[in-house]
Design a protein around this motif. Structure first.
Motif, mmCIF file in Angstrom:
data_model
loop_
_atom_site.group_PDB
_atom_site.id
_atom_site.type_symbol
_atom_site.label_atom_id
_atom_site.label_comp_id
_atom_site.label_asym_id
_atom_site.label_seq_id
_atom_site.Cartn_x
_atom_site.Cartn_y
_atom_site.Cartn_z
ATOM 1 N N PHE A 127 0.843 -1.190 0.000
ATOM 2 C CA PHE A 127 0.000 0.000 0.000
ATOM 3 C C PHE A 127 0.882 1.247 0.000
ATOM 4 O O PHE A 127 1.791 1.370 0.808
ATOM 5 C CB PHE A 127 -0.906 -0.017 1.236
ATOM 6 C CG PHE A 127 -1.779 1.204 1.372
ATOM 7 C CD1 PHE A 127 -2.669 1.569 0.368
ATOM 8 C CD2 PHE A 127 -1.708 1.988 2.515
ATOM 9 C CE1 PHE A 127 -3.479 2.683 0.500
ATOM 10 C CE2 PHE A 127 -2.512 3.100 2.666
ATOM 11 C CZ PHE A 127 -3.399 3.456 1.654
ATOM 12 N N LEU A 128 0.644 2.151 -0.911
ATOM 13 C CA LEU A 128 1.424 3.377 -1.092
ATOM 14 C C LEU A 128 2.924 3.079 -1.230
ATOM 15 O O LEU A 128 3.754 3.558 -0.435
ATOM 16 C CB LEU A 128 1.191 4.353 0.069
ATOM 17 C CG LEU A 128 -0.244 4.879 0.235
ATOM 18 C CD1 LEU A 128 -0.336 5.796 1.449
ATOM 19 C CD2 LEU A 128 -0.703 5.616 -1.021
ATOM 20 N N PRO A 129 3.302 2.289 -2.228
ATOM 21 C CA PRO A 129 4.726 1.947 -2.418
ATOM 22 C C PRO A 129 5.550 3.166 -2.827
ATOM 23 O O PRO A 129 5.048 4.070 -3.505
ATOM 24 C CB PRO A 129 4.678 0.921 -3.557
ATOM 25 C CG PRO A 129 3.451 1.279 -4.325
ATOM 26 C CD PRO A 129 2.454 1.738 -3.297
ATOM 27 N N GLU A 130 6.805 3.185 -2.421
ATOM 28 C CA GLU A 130 7.685 4.320 -2.729
ATOM 29 C C GLU A 130 7.914 4.466 -4.230
ATOM 30 O O GLU A 130 8.058 5.578 -4.734
ATOM 31 C CB GLU A 130 9.033 4.148 -2.016
ATOM 32 C CG GLU A 130 8.941 4.240 -0.503
ATOM 33 C CD GLU A 130 10.302 4.116 0.145
ATOM 34 O OE1 GLU A 130 11.309 4.015 -0.594
ATOM 35 O OE2 GLU A 130 10.375 4.118 1.389
ATOM 36 N N GLU A 131 7.963 3.339 -4.940
ATOM 37 C CA GLU A 131 8.220 3.407 -6.387
ATOM 38 C C GLU A 131 6.991 3.759 -7.198
ATOM 39 O O GLU A 131 7.046 3.875 -8.426
ATOM 40 C CB GLU A 131 8.791 2.065 -6.872
ATOM 41 C CG GLU A 131 7.831 0.893 -6.849
ATOM 42 C CD GLU A 131 7.751 0.195 -5.497
ATOM 43 O OE1 GLU A 131 7.183 -0.918 -5.445
ATOM 44 O OE2 GLU A 131 8.253 0.765 -4.506
ATOM 45 N N GLY A 132 5.862 3.930 -6.521
ATOM 46 C CA GLY A 132 4.634 4.277 -7.229
ATOM 47 C C GLY A 132 3.770 3.064 -7.510
ATOM 48 O O GLY A 132 4.202 1.910 -7.357
ATOM 49 N N GLY A 133 2.539 3.302 -7.918
ATOM 50 C CA GLY A 133 1.596 2.226 -8.147
ATOM 51 C C GLY A 133 1.778 1.538 -9.488
ATOM 52 O O GLY A 133 2.625 1.917 -10.298
ATOM 53 N N TYR A 134 0.945 0.510 -9.726
ATOM 54 C CA TYR A 134 1.048 -0.263 -10.963
ATOM 55 C C TYR A 134 0.388 0.435 -12.149
ATOM 56 O O TYR A 134 0.564 0.023 -13.288
ATOM 57 C CB TYR A 134 0.437 -1.655 -10.778
ATOM 58 C CG TYR A 134 -1.057 -1.676 -10.524
ATOM 59 C CD1 TYR A 134 -1.979 -1.525 -11.569
ATOM 60 C CD2 TYR A 134 -1.562 -1.876 -9.239
ATOM 61 C CE1 TYR A 134 -3.345 -1.564 -11.326
ATOM 62 C CE2 TYR A 134 -2.921 -1.915 -9.002
ATOM 63 C CZ TYR A 134 -3.810 -1.760 -10.053
ATOM 64 O OH TYR A 134 -5.168 -1.797 -9.806
ATOM 65 N N GLY A 135 -0.369 1.495 -11.873
ATOM 66 C CA GLY A 135 -1.051 2.204 -12.952
ATOM 67 C C GLY A 135 -1.186 3.676 -12.620
ATOM 68 O O GLY A 135 -0.510 4.194 -11.732
ATOM 69 N N THR A 136 -2.073 4.328 -13.345
ATOM 70 C CA THR A 136 -2.316 5.749 -13.117
ATOM 71 C C THR A 136 -3.761 5.956 -12.679
ATOM 72 O O THR A 136 -4.559 5.020 -12.659
ATOM 73 C CB THR A 136 -2.054 6.546 -14.413
ATOM 74 O OG1 THR A 136 -2.857 6.001 -15.478
ATOM 75 C CG2 THR A 136 -0.586 6.468 -14.804
#
Length: 212
Positions: A127-136
């Protein structure tokens, strides 16, 4: 039935739906399964499109689908507000509340999940990963987990087209939001006369006036 009570139904369904999805997303990798009973399993899948996994083809298919859902939820919200304003029947308002909550629950996935979770392929999502999510934004996938394979086996050879093939009933995997929508629609169909009593009366009046 008041709008306050309708709102409580919506909030309760949304909480159960989103808590269950957050739990699955942060504890299961795609395809992970827990067998509760032979006929009921928790199976994590993600739905990129509409019901039954159908998709709108093309580069902007997902965006169009999410946009359509947003427009539809506004229409359902107005239907609910108008039904309460006109003192609609309790069964009607409960049904619309369930449909609204279910639609809104899946919209949350479609709008935000691509931003707030990373992917679930061979891993448990963060949840809320540092590298960003899998989509937009507007490109999230709907989380499904309820699976009821009530019967599985080979169909008799005498059945046309599908005879001899392996078949599972009930195949779709769904979520709490889907269940709420289905239940709401079912209530409207089953209790149609109770849900729309005014329409029935007005229809009868018009027929009587036409006779005279």
């Amino acid at each position: 039935m008041s709008l306050k009570k309708a709102s409580l139904i919506i909030i309760l369904i949304l909480l159960i739906d989103q808590i269950s999805k957050f739990y699955i997303k942060t504890n299961f990798a795609l395809g992970d399964e827990i067998k509760v009973f032979e006929w009921f399993r928790i199976l994590f899948v993600e739905n990129e499109g509409m019901a039954w996994g159908a998709k709108i083809p093309g580069e902007y298919g997902k965006l169009l689908l999410t946009s359509f859902r947003l427009v539809a939820i506004v229409g359902i919200a107005y239907w609910l507000w108008d039904s309460v304003r006109k003192n609609g029947s309790k069964i009607l308002i409960v049904a619309i509340s369930m449909i609204f909550a279910g639609a809104f629950g899946n919209i949350i996935d479609s709008v935000f999940y691509g931003e707030i979770f990373n992917h679930s392929y061979n891993q448990v999502a963060t949840f809320l990963p540092e590298e960003g999510g899998y989509g937009t934004l507007l490109h999230g996938k709907v989380v499904d987990m309820l699976y009821f394979p009530l019967w599985s086996g080979y169909l008799p050879e005498w059945i046309p087209f599908w005879g001899g093939q392996y078949f599972t009933f009930f195949e779709p995997v769904f979520n709490i939001a889907d269940s709420a929508i289905t239940t709401g629609v079912f209530l409207l169909l089953l209790f149609n006369k109770k849900a729309f009593p005014q329409e029935e009366k007005e229809s009868g009046k018009k027929k009587t006036e036409a006779v005279y």
